[in-house]
Each structure stands twice: as C-alpha cells, then as structure tokens.
Scaffold this active site. Structure first.
Site, PDB file in Angstrom:
ATOM      1  N   ARG A   1      -2.147  -0.861 -10.174  1.00 41.96           N
ATOM      2  CA  ARG A   1      -2.483  -1.167  -8.784  1.00 41.96           C
ATOM      3  C   ARG A   1      -3.511  -2.292  -8.707  1.00 41.96           C
ATOM      4  O   ARG A   1      -3.395  -3.188  -7.884  1.00 41.96           O
ATOM      5  CB  ARG A   1      -3.011   0.079  -8.073  1.00 41.96           C
TER       6      ARG A   1
ATOM      7  N   TRP B   1       2.314   1.675  -3.491  1.00 45.61           N
ATOM      8  CA  TRP B   1       1.330   2.140  -4.470  1.00 45.61           C
ATOM      9  C   TRP B   1       0.943   3.590  -4.221  1.00 45.61           C
ATOM     10  O   TRP B   1       0.739   4.341  -5.160  1.00 45.61           O
ATOM     11  CB  TRP B   1       0.081   1.268  -4.450  1.00 45.61           C
ATOM     12  N   GLU B   2       0.832   3.968  -2.965  1.00 45.25           N
ATOM     13  CA  GLU B   2       0.455   5.352  -2.643  1.00 45.25           C
ATOM     14  C   GLU B   2       1.621   6.303  -2.849  1.00 45.25           C
ATOM     15  O   GLU B   2       1.435   7.436  -3.260  1.00 45.25           O
ATOM     16  CB  GLU B   2      -0.056   5.453  -1.199  1.00 45.25           C
ATOM     17  N   GLY B   3       2.821   5.844  -2.506  1.00 44.87           N
ATOM     18  CA  GLY B   3       3.988   6.709  -2.549  1.00 44.87           C
ATOM     19  C   GLY B   3       3.976   7.670  -1.377  1.00 44.87           C
ATOM     20  O   GLY B   3       2.919   7.998  -0.842  1.00 44.87           O
TER      21      GLY B   3
ATOM     22  N   ILE C   1       0.847  -1.195   0.000  1.00 43.25           N
ATOM     23  CA  ILE C   1       0.000   0.000   0.000  1.00 43.25           C
ATOM     24  C   ILE C   1       0.885   1.250   0.000  1.00 43.25           C
ATOM     25  O   ILE C   1       0.646   2.197  -0.749  1.00 43.25           O
ATOM     26  CB  ILE C   1      -0.984  -0.008   1.184  1.00 43.25           C
TER      27      ILE C   1
END
Length: 147
Positions: free
Chosen positions: A137, A16-18, A13
């Site tokens: 994602r 994917w979010e960074g 997570i």
C-alpha cells in the site's frame, strides 16, 4: 468547503481496504467492516450492506480529507492529495501529523517516496512487525503521490 479525493484515489483506497460486509479483525486485531471502517458498533457478527459500506467510507474519508487539508500548507495536485488521504485514512491523522513525510512536503520537498515506505509496520501481539500488505500500500501511495 472540504476538498474531496477524486474517484481515482477513492477507487484505490477501496481496492487497498477491500470490501467486507461482515466484520473481521484486521492485521492488528481491530474489528473492521466495509472499506476499513472501525468503531464501537463494529463487533463479531456485525454485518452491513454494500450501500452502507459506501456511505461509511464517504463519512470516514471526510475526516482524513479534512486532516490533510488542515495539515498540509502547500498546494497539492489531486493525486498527491489522494495519496495523503489514503495514508491518513489507514494510519490516522496523528501519524501524518507527526511524520517526516508531512514535514518534507510542507517544506516543498515532493521527492518523498522513501518517507511513505517507512510506514509499513504494525503492532501484532505487542510487537512491531513489517506487514507485507502495508508495504504494498505504501508503495502504491508513493506512486500515486509522484504522478
């Protein structure tokens, strides 16, 4: 007691979010900071520290973890749970609640990779468009769910 995602799922997570310590607008124009945190306090010029970002993610994930725990009525392994939390965190619990993905899982059908992939669009300037990052994602969530 609320079920929590594993470190493995949380790491994905985060990936994917960074991590962004200064607020930015996401792909659909929402002010965002940290690992995908949004809220009324987030605005242009807003900054946080890495420990604050970590705490915000923990707090934000709690809502998605609770939503998945409440909405799913079958047993999930840690990866399945983590994939659904990522989905709910990114799209909102309402999207999961109304999805065919959830309906199929709750019927015991775990062959749902194609259901994840249906959620690769977002509203940009009033138009629903495919967002490449969301497609990537969703594929990663489907892979995690299947493992």
């Amino acid at each position: 007691m609320i079920r929590r995602v594993t470190d493995n799922a949380r790491g994905l997570i985060e990936q994917w979010e960074g991590l962004r310590l200064t607020a930015y607008t996401d792909s659909v124009g929402v002010w965002t900071v940290g690992y995908g945190h949004t809220g009324p306090e987030v605005h242009k010029g807003y900054t946080i520290t890495a420990p604050q970002a970590d705490q915000l993610l923990t707090n934000d994930l709690a809502g998605s973890e609770q939503a998945v725990s409440s909405l799913v009525n079958v047993n999930l392994n840690d990866n399945q749970f983590g994939a659904l939390v990522s989905f709910a965190f990114n799209l909102g619990a309402g999207a999961l609640q109304s999805s065919t993905l959830l309906k199929r899982i709750n019927k015991g059908d775990f062959d749902v990779a194609n259901e994840f992939l249906k959620w690769d669009h977002g509203h940009v300037h009033g138009h629903l468009v495919e967002i490449p990052g969301l497609k990537t994602r969703r594929k990663a969530e489907a892979k995690l769910f299947a493992s």
